[in-house]
Design a protein around this motif. Structure first.
Motif, PDB file in Angstrom:
ATOM      1  N   ASP A 142       0.803  -1.279  -0.056  1.00  0.00           N
ATOM      2  CA  ASP A 142       0.115   0.020   0.101  1.00  0.00           C
ATOM      3  C   ASP A 142       1.073   1.269   0.061  1.00  0.00           C
ATOM      4  OD1 ASP A 142      -1.851   1.980   0.308  1.00  0.00           O
ATOM      5  OD2 ASP A 142      -2.837   1.171   2.281  1.00  0.00           O
ATOM      6  N   PRO A 143       0.740   2.042  -1.263  1.00  0.00           N
ATOM      7  CA  PRO A 143       1.791   3.083  -1.074  1.00  0.00           C
ATOM      8  C   PRO A 143       1.440   4.436  -0.406  1.00  0.00           C
ATOM      9  CG  PRO A 143       0.430   2.842  -3.100  1.00  0.00           C
ATOM     10  CD  PRO A 143       0.364   1.585  -2.372  1.00  0.00           C
ATOM     11  N   ASN A 177       5.280  13.615   2.247  1.00  0.00           N
ATOM     12  CA  ASN A 177       5.361  12.546   1.027  1.00  0.00           C
ATOM     13  C   ASN A 177       3.809  11.978   0.799  1.00  0.00           C
ATOM     14  OD1 ASN A 177       8.379  12.027   0.017  1.00  0.00           O
ATOM     15  ND2 ASN A 177       8.350  12.790   2.269  1.00  0.00           N
ATOM     16  N   ASN A 178       3.035  12.694   1.509  1.00  0.00           N
ATOM     17  CA  ASN A 178       1.708  12.445   1.180  1.00  0.00           C
ATOM     18  C   ASN A 178       0.986  10.936   1.510  1.00  0.00           C
ATOM     19  OD1 ASN A 178       0.913  14.837  -0.222  1.00  0.00           O
ATOM     20  ND2 ASN A 178       2.196  14.171  -2.048  1.00  0.00           N
ATOM     21  N   TYR A 179       1.639  10.431   2.728  1.00  0.00           N
ATOM     22  CA  TYR A 179       1.424   9.239   3.091  1.00  0.00           C
ATOM     23  C   TYR A 179      -0.114   9.388   3.917  1.00  0.00           C
ATOM     24  CZ  TYR A 179       5.644   6.718   2.643  1.00  0.00           C
ATOM     25  OH  TYR A 179       6.709   6.005   1.997  1.00  0.00           O
ATOM     26  N   SER A 180      -1.113   8.496   4.247  1.00  0.00           N
ATOM     27  CA  SER A 180      -2.075   8.719   4.569  1.00  0.00           C
ATOM     28  C   SER A 180      -2.316   7.969   6.096  1.00  0.00           C
ATOM     29  CB  SER A 180      -3.295   8.313   3.920  1.00  0.00           C
ATOM     30  OG  SER A 180      -3.380   6.742   3.861  1.00  0.00           O
ATOM     31  N   GLN A 181      -1.318   7.376   6.349  1.00  0.00           N
ATOM     32  CA  GLN A 181      -1.418   6.414   7.912  1.00  0.00           C
ATOM     33  C   GLN A 181       0.041   6.101   8.001  1.00  0.00           C
ATOM     34  OE1 GLN A 181      -3.631   2.761   7.937  1.00  0.00           O
ATOM     35  NE2 GLN A 181      -4.339   3.123   9.841  1.00  0.00           N
ATOM     36  N   ILE A 182       0.232   6.043   9.240  1.00  0.00           N
ATOM     37  CA  ILE A 182       1.798   5.554   9.761  1.00  0.00           C
ATOM     38  C   ILE A 182       1.240   4.390  10.717  1.00  0.00           C
ATOM     39  CG2 ILE A 182       3.724   5.928  11.176  1.00  0.00           C
ATOM     40  CD1 ILE A 182       3.646   8.805  10.414  1.00  0.00           C
ATOM     41  N   ILE A 183       1.909   3.179  10.663  1.00  0.00           N
ATOM     42  CA  ILE A 183       1.734   2.076  11.633  1.00  0.00           C
ATOM     43  C   ILE A 183       3.013   1.624  12.380  1.00  0.00           C
ATOM     44  CG2 ILE A 183      -0.337   1.161  10.247  1.00  0.00           C
ATOM     45  CD1 ILE A 183       1.544  -0.846   9.178  1.00  0.00           C
ATOM     46  N   LEU A 184       2.926   0.981  13.345  1.00  0.00           N
ATOM     47  CA  LEU A 184       3.983   0.416  14.219  1.00  0.00           C
ATOM     48  C   LEU A 184       3.829  -0.494  14.874  1.00  0.00           C
ATOM     49  CD1 LEU A 184       4.526   1.770  17.172  1.00  0.00           C
ATOM     50  CD2 LEU A 184       4.384   3.923  15.739  1.00  0.00           C
ATOM     51  N   GLU A 185       4.830  -1.457  15.451  1.00  0.00           N
ATOM     52  CA  GLU A 185       4.513  -2.688  16.270  1.00  0.00           C
ATOM     53  C   GLU A 185       5.366  -2.870  17.396  1.00  0.00           C
ATOM     54  OE1 GLU A 185       3.010  -5.935  13.426  1.00  0.00           O
ATOM     55  OE2 GLU A 185       4.620  -4.835  12.227  1.00  0.00           O
ATOM     56  N   PRO A 186       5.136  -1.902  18.388  1.00  0.00           N
ATOM     57  CA  PRO A 186       5.970  -2.226  19.578  1.00  0.00           C
ATOM     58  C   PRO A 186       5.592  -3.422  20.576  1.00  0.00           C
ATOM     59  CG  PRO A 186       4.372  -0.344  20.068  1.00  0.00           C
ATOM     60  CD  PRO A 186       4.285  -0.737  18.625  1.00  0.00           C
ATOM     61  N   GLY A 187       6.465  -3.963  21.119  1.00  0.00           N
ATOM     62  CA  GLY A 187       6.143  -5.070  21.979  1.00  0.00           C
ATOM     63  C   GLY A 187       4.942  -4.748  23.177  1.00  0.00           C
ATOM     64  N   GLU A 188       4.297  -5.505  23.627  1.00  0.00           N
ATOM     65  CA  GLU A 188       3.285  -5.420  24.550  1.00  0.00           C
ATOM     66  C   GLU A 188       3.800  -4.653  25.875  1.00  0.00           C
ATOM     67  OE1 GLU A 188       1.261  -8.220  26.629  1.00  0.00           O
ATOM     68  OE2 GLU A 188       2.510  -9.974  25.926  1.00  0.00           O
ATOM     69  N   PHE A 189       4.899  -5.119  26.283  1.00  0.00           N
ATOM     70  CA  PHE A 189       5.569  -4.600  27.544  1.00  0.00           C
ATOM     71  C   PHE A 189       6.553  -3.593  27.458  1.00  0.00           C
ATOM     72  CE2 PHE A 189       8.367  -8.066  25.749  1.00  0.00           C
ATOM     73  CZ  PHE A 189       9.587  -7.269  25.540  1.00  0.00           C
ATOM     74  N   ARG A 190       6.727  -2.682  26.252  1.00  0.00           N
ATOM     75  CA  ARG A 190       7.388  -1.458  26.198  1.00  0.00           C
ATOM     76  C   ARG A 190       6.320  -0.304  26.394  1.00  0.00           C
ATOM     77  NH1 ARG A 190      10.979  -1.214  20.956  1.00  0.00           N
ATOM     78  NH2 ARG A 190      12.069   0.157  22.327  1.00  0.00           N
ATOM     79  N   LEU A 222      -0.194  -3.287  17.627  1.00  0.00           N
ATOM     80  CA  LEU A 222      -0.199  -2.511  16.483  1.00  0.00           C
ATOM     81  C   LEU A 222      -0.839  -1.148  16.551  1.00  0.00           C
ATOM     82  CD1 LEU A 222       0.176  -2.322  13.291  1.00  0.00           C
ATOM     83  CD2 LEU A 222      -2.038  -3.437  13.045  1.00  0.00           C
ATOM     84  N   TYR A 223       0.014  -0.219  16.305  1.00  0.00           N
ATOM     85  CA  TYR A 223      -0.592   1.138  16.470  1.00  0.00           C
ATOM     86  C   TYR A 223      -0.728   1.769  15.000  1.00  0.00           C
ATOM     87  CZ  TYR A 223      -0.278   1.387  21.654  1.00  0.00           C
ATOM     88  OH  TYR A 223      -0.382   1.350  23.051  1.00  0.00           O
ATOM     89  N   SER A 224      -1.426   2.915  15.190  1.00  0.00           N
ATOM     90  CA  SER A 224      -1.630   3.532  13.838  1.00  0.00           C
ATOM     91  C   SER A 224      -1.990   5.128  14.106  1.00  0.00           C
ATOM     92  CB  SER A 224      -2.817   2.704  13.000  1.00  0.00           C
ATOM     93  OG  SER A 224      -4.176   2.866  13.539  1.00  0.00           O
ATOM     94  N   LEU A 225      -1.646   5.864  13.028  1.00  0.00           N
ATOM     95  CA  LEU A 225      -1.733   7.276  13.039  1.00  0.00           C
ATOM     96  C   LEU A 225      -2.376   7.781  11.666  1.00  0.00           C
ATOM     97  CD1 LEU A 225      -1.510  10.118  14.490  1.00  0.00           C
ATOM     98  CD2 LEU A 225       0.659  10.223  13.553  1.00  0.00           C
ATOM     99  N   GLU A 226      -3.548   8.256  11.683  1.00  0.00           N
ATOM    100  CA  GLU A 226      -4.243   8.823  10.539  1.00  0.00           C
ATOM    101  C   GLU A 226      -3.673  10.292  10.029  1.00  0.00           C
ATOM    102  OE1 GLU A 226      -6.242   7.217   8.258  1.00  0.00           O
ATOM    103  OE2 GLU A 226      -6.642   5.199   9.708  1.00  0.00           O
ATOM    104  N   LEU A 227      -3.015  10.258   9.107  1.00  0.00           N
ATOM    105  CA  LEU A 227      -2.759  11.456   8.660  1.00  0.00           C
ATOM    106  C   LEU A 227      -3.476  12.273   7.605  1.00  0.00           C
ATOM    107  CD1 LEU A 227       1.054  10.469   7.825  1.00  0.00           C
ATOM    108  CD2 LEU A 227       0.311  11.583   9.887  1.00  0.00           C
ATOM    109  N   ARG A 228      -4.328  11.852   6.958  1.00  0.00           N
ATOM    110  CA  ARG A 228      -5.358  12.515   6.187  1.00  0.00           C
ATOM    111  C   ARG A 228      -5.468  13.829   6.772  1.00  0.00           C
ATOM    112  NH1 ARG A 228      -7.491   7.315   5.448  1.00  0.00           N
ATOM    113  NH2 ARG A 228      -7.144   6.527   3.393  1.00  0.00           N
ATOM    114  N   LYS A 229      -6.166  13.890   8.147  1.00  0.00           N
ATOM    115  CA  LYS A 229      -6.880  15.031   8.579  1.00  0.00           C
ATOM    116  C   LYS A 229      -5.445  16.053   8.759  1.00  0.00           C
ATOM    117  CE  LYS A 229      -6.085  13.136  13.528  1.00  0.00           C
ATOM    118  NZ  LYS A 229      -6.833  12.845  14.616  1.00  0.00           N
ATOM    119  N   HIS A 230      -4.148  15.669   8.843  1.00  0.00           N
ATOM    120  CA  HIS A 230      -3.046  16.483   8.992  1.00  0.00           C
ATOM    121  C   HIS A 230      -2.945  17.174   7.507  1.00  0.00           C
ATOM    122  CE1 HIS A 230      -2.045  15.267  13.211  1.00  0.00           C
ATOM    123  NE2 HIS A 230      -2.139  13.970  12.707  1.00  0.00           N
ATOM    124  N   ASN A 231      -3.046  16.264   6.689  1.00  0.00           N
ATOM    125  CA  ASN A 231      -2.678  16.866   5.049  1.00  0.00           C
ATOM    126  C   ASN A 231      -3.941  17.960   4.720  1.00  0.00           C
ATOM    127  OD1 ASN A 231      -0.509  15.179   4.842  1.00  0.00           O
ATOM    128  ND2 ASN A 231      -1.858  13.398   4.124  1.00  0.00           N
TER     129      ASN A 231
END
Length: 252
Positions: A142-143, A177-190, A222-231
């Motif tokens: 997904d670009p 760079n016109n991304y609509s979403q950022i995701i990341l995967e930290p461990g549960e105990f972090r 799994l965490y996500s941040l929507e960027l559409r509203k920022h754009n």
């Protein structure tokens, strides 16, 4: 990309510089990421140690050792060996993860992150030493989706706002760079890292099973941040400023 600076006084009298990755940084980056991962071994070990299944296992070991060998010393030795094996098992999970990424994502960092226009790898530098890392990479399928990875700050430099600044740099780059979403995967105990991401607007969207040790299932978040509203907000602001400048030029 231009570098920026963060004053870390009073703990440090000099400044931390944020810049793009260079080939000369590779050994220090790998060492920092290795240490940042394996330092969680004790935390994971404690989580497994206080599980009901671990307690039952140790209780069974104690009873059976006393019953068959009738030796307190042998029983204590058996328990220590069992705990050591459990610790090694926890440590081996992080070692395997590090070896895996050293031979994949970190094998050719410049090509994967610096030569691709929508990918980037940043380092935080203090006294000519890399003390923090983070990167952003376009999803393979997904670009419009970007993955935040390899966030880490050296232990002696935490709680100085360095990680927060790295997240802000990543967000700005993703918006540009016109991304609509950022995701990341930290461990549960972090826990500290997860609190930071939540403070920055990321939301927990899923938990995925990683592996099981002594009856304890370790989950990745799994965490996500929507960027559409920022754009949208950025475009509206730019449009508004453009109109304001136009209006001021037209005034006599």
């Amino acid at each position: 990309m231009s570098s920026s600076e963060l004053n870390t006084e009073p703990r440090s009298q000099s400044k931390v510089t944020f810049r793009g990755f260079q080939d000369v940084d590779k050994p220090r980056v790998k060492d920092l990421l290795w240490r940042g991962t394996t330092e969680h071994t004790y935390t994971l070990f404690k989580l497994f140690l206080f599980r009901k299944s671990t307690f039952l296992m140790m209780s069974t070991l104690v009873v059976s050792s006393l019953w068959f060998y009738q030796s307190v010393m042998f029983t204590l030795f058996s328990c220590l060996v069992a705990l050591l094996l459990l610790y090694i098992q926890c440590y081996s999970k992080f070692v395997y993860y590090n070896i895996l990424r050293l031979n994949t994502d970190l094998k050719n960092m410049k090509k994967k992150y610096m030569d691709e226009p929508r990918n980037h790898f940043w380092v935080a530098e203090h006294n000519d030493t890399v003390i923090g890392t983070v990167c952003l990479r376009q999803d393979e399928n997904d670009p419009a989706l970007a993955k935040l990875r390899f966030m880490n700050v050296a232990k002696n430099y935490r709680r100085l706002g360095i990680a927060s600044r790295l997240v802000d740099i990543v967000k700005d780059f993703a918006i540009q760079n016109n991304y609509s979403q950022i995701i990341l995967e930290p461990g549960e105990f972090r826990y500290a890292a997860r609190r930071l991401y939540e403070k920055k607007g990321f939301r927990l969207t899923a938990m995925e099973k990683y592996y099981t040790i002594s009856g304890y299932t370790y989950f990745g978040t799994l965490y996500s941040l929507e960027l559409r509203k920022h754009n949208i907000a950025e475009r509206c602001l730019s449009k508004h400023l453009g109109r304001s400048e136009l209006g001021s030029d037209e005034r006599p």
